[in-house]
Design a protein around this motif. Structure first.
Motif, PDB file in Angstrom:
ATOM      1  N   SER A 124      20.243  22.348 -14.286  1.00 17.37           N
ATOM      2  CA  SER A 124      20.332  23.796 -14.103  1.00 17.37           C
ATOM      3  C   SER A 124      20.674  24.180 -12.666  1.00 17.37           C
ATOM      4  N   ALA A 178      24.570  25.416 -11.406  1.00 15.07           N
ATOM      5  CA  ALA A 178      24.601  26.765 -10.840  1.00 15.07           C
ATOM      6  C   ALA A 178      25.273  26.775  -9.472  1.00 15.07           C
ATOM      7  N   VAL A 184      22.026  28.983  -4.469  1.00 16.80           N
ATOM      8  CA  VAL A 184      21.545  30.037  -5.357  1.00 16.80           C
ATOM      9  C   VAL A 184      20.126  30.411  -4.936  1.00 16.80           C
TER      10      VAL A 184
END
Length: 435
Positions: free
Chosen positions: A79, A83, A90
């Motif tokens: 994940s 991202a 992020v």
């Protein structure tokens, strides 16, 4: 070592070596060691063997343990890494979870194997700390990818804290991406028992658009559309059509090479795989890359119905086509589907013959941009020959060169850029190039 506590970075493809090395690090000096020394020695040699094999397979050099760990991190699609791919850092709690994992990886990265070597009597591990790779191409990565991972391993050495190591890794994801899509430029579809897989093409020809002599307007039209696509603006599906050997496929390869660093990836699809297109798009639609689904030498006979799958994917169905996917195709046919004079004749067995013809011809209208590549005339062909001869250092008088080129094209496919390139290959094979 606390690899069992990893939360984000798990399920590694080459994870067994990590488990074995961690087991050695944890057990070489405890009570288990005294009773199982021979087994630990055997395991250590097995790990050395695995690292050497990885060096041969991937082309790694330097500290192989560091290269192995770096390779795990750049290939683990999770994940966080997905991202960050192409976009960079992020926000959110995920950063805390990742830092927790990077602390563990830094412990592994900084571990001193000298005590293990001495305790088990295995000095051979030292050769893996500055390993000199063979010069042959690896079976998994080309030289560019291998160097990128080895350079990342070196950068990790200068990171003093887990926070710095995490930042370095995140920058890598931003610049190159993660996993197979991050490291490779082009891909093919493979249908296996468990379904459709997208696998990298390891050796794509390093063609530049400037290598294609002439066709400046056609190339610029393709560049403009691709530039808009990569920049996040509206862009169209592209059809490159025209005579054989005029550089249509080479132009697509040139686009793949020119825009790789900006997140463009090419997936080659063959006609018999069109029924898998929906599955392919489902696998790529939520990634941060831009994907061109590439169909080379596309055409259909009148009895083939695969074009209906393609029409549905381009502009059909309820689901909106992802904004990160375009279709580029090359063809020798303007309308892709074979047309016959009988198509225009009224026949009793088809009440709506016009509708049938329109359905066949409607496929090409789904490509918003069509680009024509025509065969060169005599003068243009000679200009291509002269340009290529200069590029390759062919040592011949111009008059003799063009005379030989004219003889060659008469017997080898006619006037085209491909014929000119084949003529160059012939001359080079005859030793006519500059030494």
């Amino acid at each position: 070592m606390r690899t069992r506590e990893l939360m984000v970075y798990k399920d590694f493809e080459d994870g067994q070596l990590l488990n074995n090395m961690t087991f050695l690090i944890e057990r070489y000096q405890d009570a288990f060691y005294e009773k199982n020394k021979n087994n630990l020695i055997t395991l250590f040699y097995d790990c050395i063997h695995s690292l050497i094999e990885l060096a041969g397979t991937y082309g790694f050099h330097g500290n192989l343990w560091h290269c192995y760990l770096a390779n795990l991190l750049v290939n683990n699609e999770n994940s966080y890494s997905m991202a960050c791919e192409i976009r960079g850092a992020v926000t959110g709690t995920i950063n805390q979870a990742v830092l927790h994992d990077i602390v563990i990886f830094k412990e592994l990265y900084d571990f001193d194997f000298m005590p293990v070597m001495e305790a088990l009597g295995v000095p051979e591990y030292a050769m893996l700390m500055d390993y000199q790779a063979s010069t042959q191409e690896s079976r998994v990565y080309n030289k560019r990818i291998c160097e990128r991972i080895c350079e990342l391993a070196l950068r990790f050495q200068s990171d003093h804290t887990p926070e710095e190591m995490k930042e370095t890794l995140t920058e890598f994801y931003r610049d190159y991406g993660v996993g197979k899509f991050g490291l490779h430029k082009s891909f093919r579809i493979v249908h296996k028992e468990d379904g459709v897989h997208i696998e990298p093409i390891l050796n794509i020809a390093h063609v530049k658009l400037s290598d294609l002599v002439g066709y400046e307007l056609a190339k610029q039209k393709l560049i403009d559309n691709t530039e808009a696509f990569v920049s996040g603006r509206k862009a169209n599906n592209c059809l490159l059509y025209g005579d054989a050997g005029t550089g249509k496929s080479s132009s697509i390869k040139g686009i793949a090479n020119a825009y790789y660093d900006r997140g463009l990836r090419i997936i080659e699809v063959y006609k018999h795989q069109f029924q898998d297109l929906n599955d392919v798009i489902a696998m790529i639609k939520n990634r941060n890359y831009k994907f061109i689904i590439y169909m080379d030498d596309l055409s259909f006979e009148d009895f083939e119905i695969e074009y209906k799958y393609l029409k549905a994917v381009i502009e059909g169905g309820l689901e909106k086509k992802p904004e990160n996917v375009l279709i580029y195709a090359t063809s020798n046919r303007r309308h892709l589907v074979r047309e016959k004079f009988s198509d225009k004749e009224e026949r009793e067995d088809d009440l709506h013959k016009g509708d049938t013809v329109a359905e066949k011809l409607s496929l090409v209208s789904r490509f918003g941009v069509t680009i024509y590549f025509g065969a060169p005339d005599k003068k243009q062909f000679q200009e291509i020959v002269k340009t290529l001869a200069e590029r390759y250092g062919i040592e011949m008088e111009e008059e003799a060169l063009l005379l030989e080129a004219n003889r060659w094209e008469l017997n080898h496919g006619g006037l085209s850029g491909r014929t000119a390139q084949q003529f160059m290959d012939y001359l080079l094979g005859q030793g006519k190039g500059a030494s």
